[in-house]
Write a protein that holds these residues in place. Structure first.
Motif, PDB file in Angstrom:
ATOM      1  N   ARG A   1      -8.806   1.290  56.230  1.00  0.00           N
ATOM      2  CA  ARG A   1     -10.272   1.133  56.126  1.00  0.00           C
ATOM      3  C   ARG A   1     -10.917   2.452  55.703  1.00  0.00           C
ATOM      4  NH1 ARG A   1     -10.026  -1.759  60.909  1.00  0.00           N
ATOM      5  NH2 ARG A   1     -10.836  -0.028  62.145  1.00  0.00           N
ATOM      6  N   ARG A   2     -10.450   3.525  56.315  1.00  0.00           N
ATOM      7  CA  ARG A   2     -11.073   4.827  56.030  1.00  0.00           C
ATOM      8  C   ARG A   2     -10.777   5.296  54.600  1.00  0.00           C
ATOM      9  NH1 ARG A   2     -10.263   8.052  61.782  1.00  0.00           N
ATOM     10  NH2 ARG A   2     -12.119   7.201  62.756  1.00  0.00           N
ATOM     11  N   LEU A   3      -9.552   5.043  54.144  1.00  0.00           N
ATOM     12  CA  LEU A   3      -9.210   5.449  52.778  1.00  0.00           C
ATOM     13  C   LEU A   3     -10.073   4.690  51.769  1.00  0.00           C
ATOM     14  CD1 LEU A   3      -5.325   5.800  53.063  1.00  0.00           C
ATOM     15  CD2 LEU A   3      -6.960   7.611  52.484  1.00  0.00           C
ATOM     16  N   LYS A   4     -10.333   3.441  52.098  1.00  0.00           N
ATOM     17  CA  LYS A   4     -11.186   2.632  51.224  1.00  0.00           C
ATOM     18  C   LYS A   4     -12.596   3.238  51.164  1.00  0.00           C
ATOM     19  CE  LYS A   4     -11.802  -2.191  50.836  1.00  0.00           C
ATOM     20  NZ  LYS A   4     -11.751  -3.372  51.665  1.00  0.00           N
ATOM     21  N   GLN A   5     -13.068   3.631  52.354  1.00  0.00           N
ATOM     22  CA  GLN A   5     -14.409   4.245  52.416  1.00  0.00           C
ATOM     23  C   GLN A   5     -14.458   5.519  51.593  1.00  0.00           C
ATOM     24  OE1 GLN A   5     -15.469   4.914  56.468  1.00  0.00           O
ATOM     25  NE2 GLN A   5     -15.775   2.742  56.876  1.00  0.00           N
ATOM     26  N   ILE A   6     -13.374   6.291  51.674  1.00  0.00           N
ATOM     27  CA  ILE A   6     -13.340   7.540  50.890  1.00  0.00           C
ATOM     28  C   ILE A   6     -13.469   7.214  49.408  1.00  0.00           C
ATOM     29  CG2 ILE A   6     -11.894   9.500  50.169  1.00  0.00           C
ATOM     30  CD1 ILE A   6     -10.731   9.598  52.965  1.00  0.00           C
TER      31      ILE A   6
ATOM     32  N   VAL B   1     -10.828   8.378  66.727  1.00  0.00           N
ATOM     33  CA  VAL B   1      -9.705   9.297  66.485  1.00  0.00           C
ATOM     34  C   VAL B   1      -9.848   9.982  65.131  1.00  0.00           C
ATOM     35  CG1 VAL B   1      -8.089   7.946  67.872  1.00  0.00           C
ATOM     36  CG2 VAL B   1      -8.240   7.523  65.426  1.00  0.00           C
ATOM     37  N   ALA B   2      -9.193  11.128  65.013  1.00  0.00           N
ATOM     38  CA  ALA B   2      -9.147  11.849  63.735  1.00  0.00           C
ATOM     39  C   ALA B   2      -7.747  12.401  63.536  1.00  0.00           C
ATOM     40  CB  ALA B   2     -10.161  12.987  63.733  1.00  0.00           C
ATOM     41  N   GLY B   3      -7.326  12.413  62.275  1.00  0.00           N
ATOM     42  CA  GLY B   3      -6.027  13.009  61.943  1.00  0.00           C
ATOM     43  C   GLY B   3      -4.924  12.005  61.726  1.00  0.00           C
ATOM     44  N   GLU B   4      -5.241  10.720  61.880  1.00  0.00           N
ATOM     45  CA  GLU B   4      -4.183   9.702  61.824  1.00  0.00           C
ATOM     46  C   GLU B   4      -3.641   9.493  60.413  1.00  0.00           C
ATOM     47  OE1 GLU B   4      -7.273   9.142  61.898  1.00  0.00           O
ATOM     48  OE2 GLU B   4      -7.658   7.617  60.375  1.00  0.00           O
ATOM     49  N   ILE B   5      -4.491   9.719  59.378  1.00  0.00           N
ATOM     50  CA  ILE B   5      -4.040   9.380  58.014  1.00  0.00           C
ATOM     51  C   ILE B   5      -2.873  10.279  57.604  1.00  0.00           C
ATOM     52  CG2 ILE B   5      -4.719   9.154  55.578  1.00  0.00           C
ATOM     53  CD1 ILE B   5      -7.558   8.558  56.502  1.00  0.00           C
ATOM     54  N   SER B   6      -3.061  11.572  57.743  1.00  0.00           N
ATOM     55  CA  SER B   6      -1.973  12.468  57.316  1.00  0.00           C
ATOM     56  C   SER B   6      -0.752  12.349  58.225  1.00  0.00           C
ATOM     57  CB  SER B   6      -2.477  13.908  57.255  1.00  0.00           C
ATOM     58  OG  SER B   6      -3.037  14.271  58.476  1.00  0.00           O
ATOM     59  N   LEU B   7      -0.965  12.042  59.481  1.00  0.00           N
ATOM     60  CA  LEU B   7       0.187  11.879  60.374  1.00  0.00           C
ATOM     61  C   LEU B   7       1.017  10.670  59.957  1.00  0.00           C
ATOM     62  CD1 LEU B   7      -1.486  12.659  63.806  1.00  0.00           C
ATOM     63  CD2 LEU B   7       0.321  13.993  62.736  1.00  0.00           C
TER      64      LEU B   7
ATOM     65  N   ARG C   1      -1.191  15.610  53.225  1.00  0.00           N
ATOM     66  CA  ARG C   1      -2.164  16.557  53.788  1.00  0.00           C
ATOM     67  C   ARG C   1      -3.465  15.837  54.178  1.00  0.00           C
ATOM     68  NH1 ARG C   1      -0.380  21.984  51.989  1.00  0.00           N
ATOM     69  NH2 ARG C   1       1.690  21.540  51.194  1.00  0.00           N
ATOM     70  N   ALA C   2      -4.254  16.512  54.986  1.00  0.00           N
ATOM     71  CA  ALA C   2      -5.477  15.888  55.504  1.00  0.00           C
ATOM     72  C   ALA C   2      -6.412  15.475  54.378  1.00  0.00           C
ATOM     73  CB  ALA C   2      -6.188  16.831  56.456  1.00  0.00           C
ATOM     74  N   THR C   3      -6.953  14.289  54.501  1.00  0.00           N
ATOM     75  CA  THR C   3      -7.811  13.739  53.451  1.00  0.00           C
ATOM     76  C   THR C   3      -9.239  14.274  53.527  1.00  0.00           C
ATOM     77  OG1 THR C   3      -8.288  11.915  54.948  1.00  0.00           O
ATOM     78  CG2 THR C   3      -6.565  11.552  53.296  1.00  0.00           C
ATOM     79  N   ALA C   4      -9.583  14.868  54.663  1.00  0.00           N
ATOM     80  CA  ALA C   4     -10.972  15.321  54.843  1.00  0.00           C
ATOM     81  C   ALA C   4     -10.985  16.479  55.835  1.00  0.00           C
ATOM     82  CB  ALA C   4     -11.819  14.170  55.357  1.00  0.00           C
ATOM     83  N   THR C   5     -12.140  17.132  55.903  1.00  0.00           N
ATOM     84  CA  THR C   5     -12.312  18.199  56.886  1.00  0.00           C
ATOM     85  C   THR C   5     -13.076  17.621  58.073  1.00  0.00           C
ATOM     86  OG1 THR C   5     -12.249  19.939  55.249  1.00  0.00           O
ATOM     87  CG2 THR C   5     -13.411  20.447  57.292  1.00  0.00           C
ATOM     88  N   VAL C   6     -12.605  17.915  59.261  1.00  0.00           N
ATOM     89  CA  VAL C   6     -13.258  17.384  60.465  1.00  0.00           C
ATOM     90  C   VAL C   6     -13.728  18.570  61.292  1.00  0.00           C
ATOM     91  CG1 VAL C   6     -12.957  15.982  62.535  1.00  0.00           C
ATOM     92  CG2 VAL C   6     -11.812  15.322  60.418  1.00  0.00           C
ATOM     93  N   VAL C   7     -15.031  18.597  61.562  1.00  0.00           N
ATOM     94  CA  VAL C   7     -15.614  19.760  62.220  1.00  0.00           C
ATOM     95  C   VAL C   7     -16.497  19.293  63.381  1.00  0.00           C
ATOM     96  CG1 VAL C   7     -17.379  19.799  60.402  1.00  0.00           C
ATOM     97  CG2 VAL C   7     -17.061  21.813  61.791  1.00  0.00           C
TER      98      VAL C   7
HETATM   99  N1  LIG Z   1     -14.322   7.392  56.034  1.00  0.00           N
HETATM  100  C1  LIG Z   1     -13.943   8.004  57.157  1.00  0.00           C
HETATM  101  N2  LIG Z   1     -14.597   7.748  58.314  1.00  0.00           N
HETATM  102  C2  LIG Z   1     -14.209   8.352  59.437  1.00  0.00           C
HETATM  103  N3  LIG Z   1     -13.197   9.216  59.522  1.00  0.00           N
HETATM  104  C3  LIG Z   1     -12.495   9.495  58.433  1.00  0.00           C
HETATM  105  C4  LIG Z   1     -12.836   8.908  57.184  1.00  0.00           C
HETATM  106  N4  LIG Z   1     -11.971   9.379  56.296  1.00  0.00           N
HETATM  107  C5  LIG Z   1     -11.133  10.240  56.922  1.00  0.00           C
HETATM  108  N5  LIG Z   1     -11.447  10.310  58.216  1.00  0.00           N
HETATM  109  C6  LIG Z   1     -10.758  11.116  59.234  1.00  0.00           C
HETATM  110  O1  LIG Z   1     -10.682  12.462  58.796  1.00  0.00           O
HETATM  111  C7  LIG Z   1      -9.338  12.859  58.980  1.00  0.00           C
HETATM  112  C8  LIG Z   1      -8.883  14.006  58.161  1.00  0.00           C
HETATM  113  O2  LIG Z   1      -7.488  14.181  58.386  1.00  0.00           O
HETATM  114  P1  LIG Z   1      -6.501  12.957  58.134  1.00  0.00           P
HETATM  115  O3  LIG Z   1      -6.514  12.646  56.706  1.00  0.00           O
HETATM  116  O4  LIG Z   1      -5.236  13.228  58.802  1.00  0.00           O
HETATM  117  O5  LIG Z   1      -7.235  11.770  58.933  1.00  0.00           O
HETATM  118  C9  LIG Z   1      -8.577  11.601  58.635  1.00  0.00           C
HETATM  119  C10 LIG Z   1      -9.342  10.604  59.418  1.00  0.00           C
HETATM  120  O6  LIG Z   1      -9.023  10.677  60.789  1.00  0.00           O
END
Ligand SMILES: Nc1ncnc2c1ncn2[C@@H]1O[C@@H]2COP(=O)(O)O[C@H]2[C@H]1O
Length: 443
Positions: free
Chosen positions: A416-421, A364-370, A375-381
């Motif tokens: 988990r993803r925020l930690k990775q960021i 899934v993508a987009g869950e963090i900001s939801l 706002r979105a933490t990253a760009t998803v393309v």
């Molecule tokens: N480290 C990561 N690995 C995979 N997906 C990520 C990671 N960081 C952010 N994302 C995805 O990228 C999305 C960007 O928009 P959101 O911040 O809403 O939600 C974020 C996650 O779904």
């Protein structure tokens, strides 16, 4: 001579191109067991090789009718197809296809049924004087056609049943007939690779008969994911999305397949513009079913509820390079990858972009900001053509209210993803001045 099945004997003769003797053997097999459609088909092939075109077509037709009566729709299609290759305008064969199409259920999942293995009563006892195997020439051909054109009397299916015929049944009737005429039908030997992991394919396959193994490379080894049998369809996702196939399919036994290439679909689409949508809908439903069966989002709920949950999503096909989420902007909703790849990247304060990961099927993508309302933490393309299911913001909030376990799962995922960021963007470690001293040899 050792006892062997008549069919095996006939196949050996066919291999040696002894068509007349093979015809005698296959016709005898059908005389003894009229439901032996495989021998009937092979007898038709012998007739065709012997230049008896009309008789061959008649036998393909009888074969198709017998198979249709038993609801073996794919095999009946194969018989029609082989007959139409010899006589493209043959009315009887087209009529059989029309009835076959009308018989099949529309929009159902499940596999088309295929003939069971034949019972062993066709064992060859070595006698040749009392049966067709003692005949040759015109006498053989005349007697053989009597046997082969006679309908198989057994096995009428329940007239109220509507057997599944995925994909084909969803086409409009004339598009179906057009496609049957165009698509390929071929045999594949055991151990031959039908489609290879990592390669994009321009064709989908439908197994008419036989068994194939599905494997995936894992840590340098081929891991078996499962087996495909008659009625299985594969390759449609790669054909549709341009994504590489995610597994290798290898024939285990002799298999027969329909091969539908992009060029066949394009040709049919010229006269039947609704055709691509039928394929897209078929693929979409299948991806969604795969997803609900494998995604952790759907795992804890009963199957009946999974389908209802999926109803809230809409299908979105993405072109290569399409941005679905933009860093620093509001997220429109949640994306679930059905097939293809989404690349997640983030601007690096030190300059350039950092690739955070690639999201594949089920992710899934987009869950963090939801969840955070930020706002979105990253760009998803999308890296290539990618199929997704999309849930818009308001529906997402309703979803997490109704299903606390989904909320919990997504919260853990976003942690988990925020930690990775954080880790990906951590500046290079500052080296202690004392170490510098030591390294320069303490001078
Ligand atoms: N480290 C990561 N690995 C995979 N997906 C990520 C990671 N960081 C952010 N994302 C995805 O990228 C999305 C960007 O928009 P959101 O911040 O809403 O939600 C974020 C996650 O779904």
């Amino acid at each position: 001579m050792n006892e062997s099945s008549l069919r095996e004997l006939g196949l050996d003769l066919l291999e040696d191109r002894q068509f007349e003797r093979a015809l005698a053997v296959f016709a005898e097999a059908v005389r003894r067991l009229p439901a032996d459609h495989r021998s009937r088909m092979l007898a038709a092939r012998c007739l065709s090789e012997l230049g008896e075109r009309e008789r061959a077509v008649t036998v393909y037709h009888a074969c198709a009718e017998g198979l249709l009566r038993r609801d073996y729709l794919l095999s009946a299609m194969a018989a029609c197809k082989l007959g139409l290759e010899m006589a493209p305008q043959e009315r009887r064969l087209k009529d059989t296809l029309v009835r076959l199409h009308a018989r099949a259920a529309r929009n159902v999942t499940g596999r088309a049924s295929v003939p069971p293995p034949l019972p062993p009563e066709t064992l060859y006892d070595g006698k040749v004087d009392t049966d067709l195997m003692g005949l040759s020439g015109e006498e053989l051909s005349d007697r053989a056609i009597e046997v082969l054109a006679a309908p198989d009397p057994g096995g009428t299916a329940n007239p109220n049943d509507r057997p599944p015929l995925p994909l084909f049944a969803d086409l409009e009737r004339d598009a179906f007939i057009d496609l049957v005429g165009r698509m390929g039908y071929r045999s594949i030997k055991p151990e031959e690779v039908v489609s290879r992991e990592g390669e994009a394919t321009d064709r989908l396959h439908v197994i008419v008969a036989g068994k194939a193994e599905v494997t995936r490379q894992s840590e340098g080894e081929d891991r078996t994911l499962g087996f495909l049998g008659g009625g299985s369809i594969f390759g449609e996702l790669s054909l549709l999305t341009g994504a590489a196939t995610t597994a290798t399919v290898t024939a285990v036994s002799d298999i027969e397949v329909f091969e539908i290439r992009r060029e066949h679909l394009n040709a049919v689409a010229k006269s039947f513009p609704a055709m691509p949508q039928v394929l897209a809908t078929f693929a979409q439903k299948r991806m969604e079913r795969n997803l609900t069966a494998t995604s952790p989002l759907f795992q804890p709920m009963p199957e009946s509820e999974r389908a209802a949950l999926l109803q809230r999503f809409t299908f979105r096909a993405l072109q290569p390079g399409e941005k679905v989420l933009v860093e620093g902007e509001h997220s429109p909703g949640l994306f679930l990858v059905l097939a293809g790849e989404l690349v997640v990247q983030k601007e690096d304060p030190a300059g350039g972009t950092v690739r955070l990961g690639v999201l594949r099927e089920g992710e899934v993508a987009g869950e963090i900001s939801l969840l955070t309302g930020l706002r979105a933490t990253a760009t998803v393309v999308s890296a290539r053509k990618t199929a997704t299911s999309f849930l818009e913001r308001a529906a997402f909030h309703e979803l997490v209210k109704t299903y606390p376990h989904i909320k919990k799962y997504l919260e853990q995922l976003s942690d988990r993803r925020l930690k990775q960021i954080g880790e990906a963007l951590r500046p290079a470690e500052i080296i202690d001045a004392d170490e510098l001293l030591t390294e320069s040899g303490g001078s």
